[in-house]
Design a protein around this motif. Structure first.
Motif, PDB file in Angstrom:
ATOM      1  N   GLU A 135      24.895  27.828   5.708  1.00  0.00           N
ATOM      2  CA  GLU A 135      23.659  27.364   6.084  1.00  0.00           C
ATOM      3  C   GLU A 135      23.656  26.236   7.448  1.00  0.00           C
ATOM      4  OE1 GLU A 135      20.355  23.959   4.607  1.00  0.00           O
ATOM      5  OE2 GLU A 135      22.706  24.880   2.695  1.00  0.00           O
ATOM      6  N   TYR A 136      25.271  25.869   7.838  1.00  0.00           N
ATOM      7  CA  TYR A 136      24.845  25.085   9.065  1.00  0.00           C
ATOM      8  C   TYR A 136      24.951  26.156   9.881  1.00  0.00           C
ATOM      9  CZ  TYR A 136      26.884  21.601  12.684  1.00  0.00           C
ATOM     10  OH  TYR A 136      26.690  21.094  13.370  1.00  0.00           O
ATOM     11  N   LEU A 137      25.966  26.977  10.041  1.00  0.00           N
ATOM     12  CA  LEU A 137      25.504  28.005  10.781  1.00  0.00           C
ATOM     13  C   LEU A 137      24.050  28.668  11.514  1.00  0.00           C
ATOM     14  CD1 LEU A 137      25.975  30.486  13.044  1.00  0.00           C
ATOM     15  CD2 LEU A 137      26.828  32.199  11.115  1.00  0.00           C
ATOM     16  N   PHE A 138      23.660  28.931  10.122  1.00  0.00           N
ATOM     17  CA  PHE A 138      21.907  29.769  10.274  1.00  0.00           C
ATOM     18  C   PHE A 138      21.223  28.098  10.732  1.00  0.00           C
ATOM     19  CE2 PHE A 138      23.910  33.054   7.851  1.00  0.00           C
ATOM     20  CZ  PHE A 138      23.934  34.176   9.057  1.00  0.00           C
ATOM     21  N   ARG A 139      20.893  27.801  10.608  1.00  0.00           N
ATOM     22  CA  ARG A 139      20.447  25.634  10.800  1.00  0.00           C
ATOM     23  C   ARG A 139      20.568  25.679  11.880  1.00  0.00           C
ATOM     24  NH1 ARG A 139      20.322  21.320   6.279  1.00  0.00           N
ATOM     25  NH2 ARG A 139      19.344  20.811   8.299  1.00  0.00           N
ATOM     26  N   ARG A 140      21.596  25.815  12.774  1.00  0.00           N
ATOM     27  CA  ARG A 140      21.626  26.070  14.182  1.00  0.00           C
ATOM     28  C   ARG A 140      20.718  26.220  15.298  1.00  0.00           C
ATOM     29  NH1 ARG A 140      22.655  20.450  15.274  1.00  0.00           N
ATOM     30  NH2 ARG A 140      25.067  19.770  15.986  1.00  0.00           N
TER      31      ARG A 140
END
Length: 580
Positions: free
Chosen positions: A9-14
């Motif tokens: 989730e962190y990756l795709f939100r970034r």
């Protein structure tokens, strides 16, 4: 967010924060759990027909939106995409390649898993990453929750700042791993390190001195200009100086072609011939140079270094001296100085071509005459309008597009270095999606059309992506030049050889085969064939073509060895140089 968050989730939100609203790719057993997070993170998932096409599509998306992304599985998936990533590297497209990999413990123990060489060596799991080191500017392997956020931020930052692809591995057992979400509370920092103000002023003064002491000047804009974030400053410089300006073939579409001091493409053959003028200049400002052979008419149009100010990503070269400075800071100082103390406007340059006058002076055609490429590309210019994004495939289409006369606020996508045929159809899918994602903004390309010019041979390379265009209900216009095979290769060598032949396809039946439901559906499809100028005029005049939605495919029937004069003469030049 100050609590915990999964790595995925962190990756795709970034990624979304960095500017991409879509992820292209192909599912595989090492990335399936990773893909579960794409849509919940606010991104659109685009499943492509294969990884190579997904890479091309992500590249096309990136050229419009500023960043694109592809997800593949380990080994077989990532290697299928490596040609596309190499092309993005060569042509400076910011693509994030995310690879789902086996569990960390299996990698550490060298377990003989599928998609590996099954040699039982832990090093096998690094082989593909080592390959990608050659075609990406940053690489990370997420194996530690303590550093995961910083690693993700680093590769995204490098992708955007360097405008080149990056590579990120996410092992299966790291996808759901919880990491601190604290960094998400901070705006993703893309600000480059501040430059040396004293050094920037020194370079500014050197440039201003050359501007004011030179007597005959020329500005040459190349493909690196938008990649280095210099487009707006370049336009201001062109307007502020009034210097005659041209682009390279790879740089076409960057400059507003309606400017009075814009004179087309700097070339050596056909209507683009004004090398003698440029050679007589005592100052050439070359912005964003990409000096490949095809982009410089086999190096003939590379400006003489002794009179050139060459502006690159991290350096400016003047009179044999190099300053390692940010060009943005220097150009801003130059523009501010010119605003306070303007240059005297240069006199007119009657020896340089005026593209709009040439377009207006084209003689009328016989509506019953067959289509020919000698004036086809010029005449297609009247079909374009503001906001359009035009893509031209490597070969006769890319070379023909040098004759386009583009309206304001249009974009042209071609290939000036990698020249991998088949790229453009898949890239068109990414471009059309990116253009759709611009519709809620005030971007100048948000209300235009996506228009592709593709040869019959090139179309067959990546034809499956027509199905993705249809499935995504993207608005696309495709002109297929049916000239019975690889005409560009025939012109180079082997005009009668069978290896330059391709299968004879019924191209206009492709939409039906690939899933389009017909003109009465929510996704209308219009197809047509044109053999004569009159038939083409009738097609281009239809509402479906000028302002319609959905898929519009036009098959243009042309002679096998037909090309415009620019391409023919350029190839003759190339052959003569090979013979030397």
């Amino acid at each position: 967010m100050t609590g915990g968050i999964s790595v995925a989730e962190y990756l795709f939100r970034r990624l979304r924060e960095a500017g991409s609203h879509a992820v292209h790719g192909v599912p595989g057993d090492y990335n399936l759990r990773l893909l579960d997070y794409v849509i919940p993170s606010g991104l659109e998932w685009v499943g492509n027909c294969n990884e190579l096409n997904a890479g091309y599509a992500a590249d096309g998306y990136a050229r419009i939106k500023g960043i694109g992304a592809i997800v593949t599985t380990f080994g077989v998936g990532e290697l299928s995409a490596i040609n596309a990533i190499a092309g993005a590297y060569a042509e400076m497209a910011p693509v994030v390649h995310i690879v789902g990999t086996p569990n960390r413990s299996d990698q550490d123990n060298g377990v003989k898993l599928h998609h590996t060489f099954c040699r039982g060596q832990p090093g096998d799991y690094r082989i593909f990453a080592e390959m990608y080191e050659k075609v990406t500017v940053a690489q990370e392997n997420i194996v530690d929750v303590a550093t995961a956020a910083a690693q993700i931020d680093r590769v995204l930052r490098e992708c955007l700042l360097q405008s080149r692809p990056v590579y990120l591995q996410v092992p299966m057992d790291m996808v759901d791993a919880i990491i601190p979400g604290t960094p998400l509370a901070q705006v993703f920092d893309l600000t480059p390190a501040p430059g040396d103000a004293r050094l920037e002023q020194e370079v500014c003064d050197a440039i201003l001195d050359r501007l004011r002491t030179s007597s005959k000047q020329f500005i040459l804009v190349d493909a690196g200009t938008p990649r280095y974030g210099l487009t707006s400053q370049t336009h201001e410089l062109i307007k502020a100086t009034g210097f005659p300006t041209a682009t390279t073939p790879f740089g076409k579409g960057i400059v507003d072609e309606t400017l009075p001091n814009f004179h087309g493409i700097h070339g050596t053959v056909g209507p683009h011939t004004f090398t003698s003028y440029v050679d007589s200049c005592d100052l050439v400002i070359n912005i964003g140079p990409a000096h490949s052979n095809v982009n410089t008419y086999y190096f003939v149009t590379v400006p003489k270094p002794e009179v050139t100010i060459s502006i690159e990503r991290d350096a400016i070269h003047i009179d044999g001296r190099t300053w390692n400075v940010s060009p943005q800071g220097v150009l801003q100082k130059v523009l501010e100085s010119l605003q306070e103390n303007p240059l005297a406007k240069p006199t007119s340059y009657p020896e340089l071509p005026n593209l709009h006058q040439a377009l207006q002076s084209l003689p009328p055609v016989d509506p019953n005459a067959k289509l020919t490429q000698d004036t086809f590309w010029y005449r297609m210019s009247s079909f374009f309008r503001e906001g359009d994004i035009v893509l031209t495939e490597t070969g006769t289409a890319s070379n023909g597009s040098r004759d386009f006369v583009l309206p304001q606020n249009t974009a042209l996508i071609n290939s000036g270095i990698w020249l991998s045929i088949g790229y453009m159809l898949a890239a068109t899918q990414g471009v059309a999606l990116a253009q759709r994602h611009l519709t809620q903004s005030d971007h100048p390309l948000s209300n235009g059309r996506t228009i592709l010019f593709e040869g019959d041979g090139s179309f067959q390379m990546t034809a499956q992506e027509l199905s993705t265009i249809i499935r995504q209900k993207l608005d696309v216009i495709i002109f297929i030049i049916n000239n019975n095979g690889y005409t560009i290769e025939r012109l180079i060598h082997g005009p009668q050889e069978s290896y330059n032949d391709v299968a004879s396809w019924r191209f206009l039946e492709a939409p039906s085969f690939f899933g389009a439901e017909g003109a009465d559906s929510s996704y209308p499809v219009y197809t047509a064939r044109a053999t004569t100028w009159g038939e083409l005029a009738g097609v281009l005049g239809r509402d479906e073509m000028r302002a319609g939605k959905g898929l519009r495919m036009v098959e243009l029937m042309m002679e096998t060895m037909d090309s415009n004069d620019t391409l023919r003469l350029m190839l003759e030049l190339w052959k003569s140089k090979k013979a030397e």
